[in-house]
Design a protein around this motif. Sequence first.
Motif, PDB file in Angstrom:
ATOM      1  N   PRO A  88      39.691  28.115 -14.585  1.00  0.00           N
ATOM      2  CA  PRO A  88      38.623  29.021 -15.940  1.00  0.00           C
ATOM      3  C   PRO A  88      38.138  27.832 -16.691  1.00  0.00           C
ATOM      4  O   PRO A  88      37.711  27.108 -16.820  1.00  0.00           O
ATOM      5  CB  PRO A  88      40.571  27.751 -16.589  1.00  0.00           C
ATOM      6  N   SER A  89      37.761  28.362 -17.556  1.00  0.00           N
ATOM      7  CA  SER A  89      36.208  28.002 -18.552  1.00  0.00           C
ATOM      8  C   SER A  89      35.473  28.024 -17.644  1.00  0.00           C
ATOM      9  O   SER A  89      34.930  26.940 -17.874  1.00  0.00           O
ATOM     10  CB  SER A  89      36.877  26.895 -19.663  1.00  0.00           C
ATOM     11  N   ALA A  90      35.265  28.506 -16.699  1.00  0.00           N
ATOM     12  CA  ALA A  90      34.058  28.669 -15.507  1.00  0.00           C
ATOM     13  C   ALA A  90      32.728  28.731 -16.387  1.00  0.00           C
ATOM     14  O   ALA A  90      31.649  28.674 -15.905  1.00  0.00           O
ATOM     15  CB  ALA A  90      34.659  29.529 -14.638  1.00  0.00           C
ATOM     16  N   ASP A  91      33.001  29.268 -17.819  1.00  0.00           N
ATOM     17  CA  ASP A  91      31.268  30.179 -18.093  1.00  0.00           C
ATOM     18  C   ASP A  91      31.257  28.393 -18.596  1.00  0.00           C
ATOM     19  O   ASP A  91      30.127  28.978 -19.451  1.00  0.00           O
ATOM     20  CB  ASP A  91      31.637  30.668 -19.527  1.00  0.00           C
ATOM     21  N   LEU A  92      31.589  27.097 -19.195  1.00  0.00           N
ATOM     22  CA  LEU A  92      31.560  26.694 -19.698  1.00  0.00           C
ATOM     23  C   LEU A  92      30.912  25.975 -18.654  1.00  0.00           C
ATOM     24  O   LEU A  92      31.764  25.065 -18.090  1.00  0.00           O
ATOM     25  CB  LEU A  92      32.634  25.946 -20.746  1.00  0.00           C
ATOM     26  N   LEU A  93      29.252  25.166 -19.626  1.00  0.00           N
ATOM     27  CA  LEU A  93      28.848  24.383 -18.305  1.00  0.00           C
ATOM     28  C   LEU A  93      29.053  22.485 -18.970  1.00  0.00           C
ATOM     29  O   LEU A  93      28.928  22.720 -20.104  1.00  0.00           O
ATOM     30  CB  LEU A  93      27.560  24.728 -18.260  1.00  0.00           C
ATOM     31  N   ASN A  94      28.546  22.159 -17.948  1.00  0.00           N
ATOM     32  CA  ASN A  94      28.633  20.801 -18.349  1.00  0.00           C
ATOM     33  C   ASN A  94      29.981  20.068 -19.001  1.00  0.00           C
ATOM     34  O   ASN A  94      29.584  19.245 -20.353  1.00  0.00           O
ATOM     35  CB  ASN A  94      27.138  20.093 -19.083  1.00  0.00           C
ATOM     36  N   LYS A  95      30.750  20.599 -18.711  1.00  0.00           N
ATOM     37  CA  LYS A  95      32.535  20.405 -19.842  1.00  0.00           C
ATOM     38  C   LYS A  95      32.176  18.490 -19.271  1.00  0.00           C
ATOM     39  O   LYS A  95      32.386  17.987 -18.044  1.00  0.00           O
ATOM     40  CB  LYS A  95      33.339  20.532 -19.013  1.00  0.00           C
ATOM     41  N   ALA A  96      33.060  17.598 -20.137  1.00  0.00           N
ATOM     42  CA  ALA A  96      33.397  16.640 -19.573  1.00  0.00           C
ATOM     43  C   ALA A  96      34.735  16.721 -19.124  1.00  0.00           C
ATOM     44  O   ALA A  96      35.005  15.555 -18.344  1.00  0.00           O
ATOM     45  CB  ALA A  96      34.491  15.957 -21.088  1.00  0.00           C
ATOM     46  N   LEU A  97      35.592  17.782 -19.242  1.00  0.00           N
ATOM     47  CA  LEU A  97      36.590  17.799 -18.025  1.00  0.00           C
ATOM     48  C   LEU A  97      36.505  19.002 -17.695  1.00  0.00           C
ATOM     49  O   LEU A  97      36.328  20.634 -17.957  1.00  0.00           O
ATOM     50  CB  LEU A  97      37.949  17.882 -18.880  1.00  0.00           C
ATOM     51  N   ASN A  98      37.023  19.115 -16.251  1.00  0.00           N
ATOM     52  CA  ASN A  98      37.418  20.392 -15.321  1.00  0.00           C
ATOM     53  C   ASN A  98      38.656  20.820 -14.990  1.00  0.00           C
ATOM     54  O   ASN A  98      39.290  20.109 -14.181  1.00  0.00           O
ATOM     55  CB  ASN A  98      36.398  20.347 -13.854  1.00  0.00           C
ATOM     56  N   PRO A  99      39.351  21.058 -15.584  1.00  0.00           N
ATOM     57  CA  PRO A  99      40.493  22.074 -15.145  1.00  0.00           C
ATOM     58  C   PRO A  99      39.979  22.619 -14.084  1.00  0.00           C
ATOM     59  O   PRO A  99      39.504  24.088 -13.956  1.00  0.00           O
ATOM     60  CB  PRO A  99      41.089  22.739 -16.117  1.00  0.00           C
ATOM     61  N   MET A 100      41.808  22.794 -12.883  1.00  0.00           N
ATOM     62  CA  MET A 100      41.672  23.755 -11.504  1.00  0.00           C
ATOM     63  C   MET A 100      43.014  24.100 -11.878  1.00  0.00           C
ATOM     64  O   MET A 100      44.018  23.512 -11.665  1.00  0.00           O
ATOM     65  CB  MET A 100      41.027  23.753 -10.671  1.00  0.00           C
ATOM     66  N   ILE A 101      43.197  25.373 -11.306  1.00  0.00           N
ATOM     67  CA  ILE A 101      44.908  25.848 -10.785  1.00  0.00           C
ATOM     68  C   ILE A 101      44.668  26.103  -9.366  1.00  0.00           C
ATOM     69  O   ILE A 101      44.179  26.873  -8.657  1.00  0.00           O
ATOM     70  CB  ILE A 101      45.115  27.317 -11.297  1.00  0.00           C
ATOM     71  N   ILE A 102      45.490  25.073  -8.578  1.00  0.00           N
ATOM     72  CA  ILE A 102      44.981  25.283  -6.801  1.00  0.00           C
ATOM     73  C   ILE A 102      46.912  25.662  -6.688  1.00  0.00           C
ATOM     74  O   ILE A 102      47.517  25.132  -6.511  1.00  0.00           O
ATOM     75  CB  ILE A 102      44.751  23.697  -6.521  1.00  0.00           C
ATOM     76  N   GLU A 103      46.218  26.224  -6.448  1.00  0.00           N
ATOM     77  CA  GLU A 103      47.470  26.763  -4.994  1.00  0.00           C
ATOM     78  C   GLU A 103      47.396  26.379  -3.675  1.00  0.00           C
ATOM     79  O   GLU A 103      46.433  26.097  -2.652  1.00  0.00           O
ATOM     80  CB  GLU A 103      47.029  28.583  -4.610  1.00  0.00           C
ATOM     81  N   VAL A 104      48.154  25.336  -3.567  1.00  0.00           N
ATOM     82  CA  VAL A 104      48.408  24.984  -1.861  1.00  0.00           C
ATOM     83  C   VAL A 104      48.801  25.247  -0.758  1.00  0.00           C
ATOM     84  O   VAL A 104      49.775  25.749  -0.746  1.00  0.00           O
ATOM     85  CB  VAL A 104      49.510  23.303  -2.179  1.00  0.00           C
ATOM     86  N   LYS A 105      48.047  25.422  -0.139  1.00  0.00           N
ATOM     87  CA  LYS A 105      47.946  26.123   1.485  1.00  0.00           C
ATOM     88  C   LYS A 105      48.917  25.940   2.419  1.00  0.00           C
ATOM     89  O   LYS A 105      49.751  25.838   2.996  1.00  0.00           O
ATOM     90  CB  LYS A 105      46.764  27.060   1.768  1.00  0.00           C
ATOM     91  N   VAL A 106      48.222  24.260   2.698  1.00  0.00           N
ATOM     92  CA  VAL A 106      48.377  23.862   3.734  1.00  0.00           C
ATOM     93  C   VAL A 106      50.375  22.519   3.378  1.00  0.00           C
ATOM     94  O   VAL A 106      50.321  22.278   2.322  1.00  0.00           O
ATOM     95  CB  VAL A 106      47.806  22.111   4.566  1.00  0.00           C
ATOM     96  N   ARG A 107      50.798  22.543   4.788  1.00  0.00           N
ATOM     97  CA  ARG A 107      52.840  22.376   4.717  1.00  0.00           C
ATOM     98  C   ARG A 107      52.591  20.594   5.596  1.00  0.00           C
ATOM     99  O   ARG A 107      53.990  20.834   5.730  1.00  0.00           O
ATOM    100  CB  ARG A 107      52.828  23.539   5.206  1.00  0.00           C
TER     101      ARG A 107
END
Length: 213
Positions: free
Chosen positions: A112-131
Amino acid sequence: MPGAGRLGSGDHSPGLFLREFRTEKGWTLVEVSERTGIPVSTLSKVETGKMSLSYEKLVRLSRGLDIDIARLFAAPASQTVATQRPATGRRSITPANEGASIETSTYHYTYPSADLLNKALNPMIIEVKVRSIDEFGELMRHPGEEYVLVLEGECEFHTDMYAPSLLKTGDSAYFDASMGHGYVAVGDGPCRVLSVCSANDADLKSSLQPIES
């Protein structure tokens, strides 16, 4: 010598602090006088910069206010706010199910918010594939700290310094991201987590191994 044995001169005087502290608490000078044993007339002169206090009275004032004596010489809150960096107005809204994505052998990342550069925080939505942790391979590590919240399903939270922990939907963890770490999906259903990292974009991207198309 005039003023000998007295403290409180300078830009950050006890008088400025006392006035703000008293206003914040909703106290009158009479109430402060009752708490400290210092006459109202003296307190009034201190607040208006017409009088400084001896060390003995500064101790009585700090004890009566139940604060550390060093706080009497701290910059008033009004000055602190005035010197803070002005708001930049940066903002980014990401609609549901949208955002830049990266596919690796372990995770599917959506940023999300990939259009903002040099962010103090980096959010990610992660779909975990390995089991399984064997399938995961080498644990990840990067600078900064990380917060993870399980949005859907369950996962095992692995690190190289602690035993694995089971995180269910709604569970979260906050940790030093320079410690090796990884998420492994549990069960047959999907597993998605929200990860927020204090590392910068370059550090995060360098820790990924995208699948080559």
